[in-house]
Design a protein around this motif. Structure first.
Motif, PDB file in Angstrom:
ATOM      1  N   MET A  54      -4.232 -18.055 -15.208  1.00 51.73           N
ATOM      2  CA  MET A  54      -3.431 -18.651 -16.259  1.00 51.73           C
ATOM      3  C   MET A  54      -2.402 -19.563 -15.595  1.00 51.73           C
ATOM      4  O   MET A  54      -1.689 -19.154 -14.693  1.00 51.73           O
ATOM      5  CB  MET A  54      -2.758 -17.539 -17.057  1.00 51.73           C
ATOM      6  N   GLN A  88      -0.512 -23.052 -19.989  1.00 54.69           N
ATOM      7  CA  GLN A  88      -1.085 -22.036 -20.871  1.00 54.69           C
ATOM      8  C   GLN A  88      -0.043 -20.998 -21.266  1.00 54.69           C
ATOM      9  O   GLN A  88      -0.021 -20.537 -22.408  1.00 54.69           O
ATOM     10  CB  GLN A  88      -2.285 -21.371 -20.199  1.00 54.69           C
ATOM     11  N   THR A 137       2.256 -22.668 -23.862  1.00 57.86           N
ATOM     12  CA  THR A 137       1.546 -22.791 -25.134  1.00 57.86           C
ATOM     13  C   THR A 137       1.432 -21.434 -25.828  1.00 57.86           C
ATOM     14  O   THR A 137       1.670 -21.319 -27.030  1.00 57.86           O
ATOM     15  CB  THR A 137       0.146 -23.395 -24.912  1.00 57.86           C
ATOM     16  N   THR A 138       1.102 -20.409 -25.081  1.00 55.64           N
ATOM     17  CA  THR A 138       0.957 -19.065 -25.640  1.00 55.64           C
ATOM     18  C   THR A 138       2.279 -18.533 -26.170  1.00 55.64           C
ATOM     19  O   THR A 138       2.334 -17.933 -27.242  1.00 55.64           O
ATOM     20  CB  THR A 138       0.396 -18.097 -24.581  1.00 55.64           C
ATOM     21  N   ARG A 154      -4.040 -13.094 -25.494  1.00 54.47           N
ATOM     22  CA  ARG A 154      -3.338 -14.165 -24.771  1.00 54.47           C
ATOM     23  C   ARG A 154      -2.032 -13.649 -24.166  1.00 54.47           C
ATOM     24  O   ARG A 154      -1.700 -13.979 -23.027  1.00 54.47           O
ATOM     25  CB  ARG A 154      -3.063 -15.342 -25.705  1.00 54.47           C
TER      26      ARG A 154
END
Length: 84
Positions: free
Chosen positions: A1, A5, A8-9, A56
């Motif tokens: 990751m 990412q 965004t998560t 996630r």
């Protein structure tokens, strides 16, 4: 990751200013409280049936455990914008 990412998560879960999740998302800082805050969020999402989002967050938890505690990262948000 990667860092993008993570950002965004976490964007939808930043919460109140100064919280461990907010600090990770906005500065890249990981404290002794970051893991537990993410675990609580993961539990809430799992309980609510948001399994994809919980997965996630689980990935972010793994990242936090691998990286360990660290101070704010210089130019965190600029660095994440440059990642593919």
């Amino acid at each position: 990751m990667n860092e993008q990412q993570i950002l965004t998560t976490l964007r939808a879960h930043i919460g109140r200013f100064g919280s461990p999740i907010h600090r990770l998302a906005t500065t890249g800082e990981i404290t002794e409280h970051t893991h537990s805050a993410l675990r609580i969020l993961w539990g809430q999402l799992t309980y609510d049936g948001s399994d994809v989002e919980a997965d996630r967050i689980g990935d972010v938890i793994e990242y936090v455990l691998q990286v360990g505690a660290r101070p704010p990262v210089n130019q965190w948000t600029e660095r994440t914008k440059k990642q593919p």
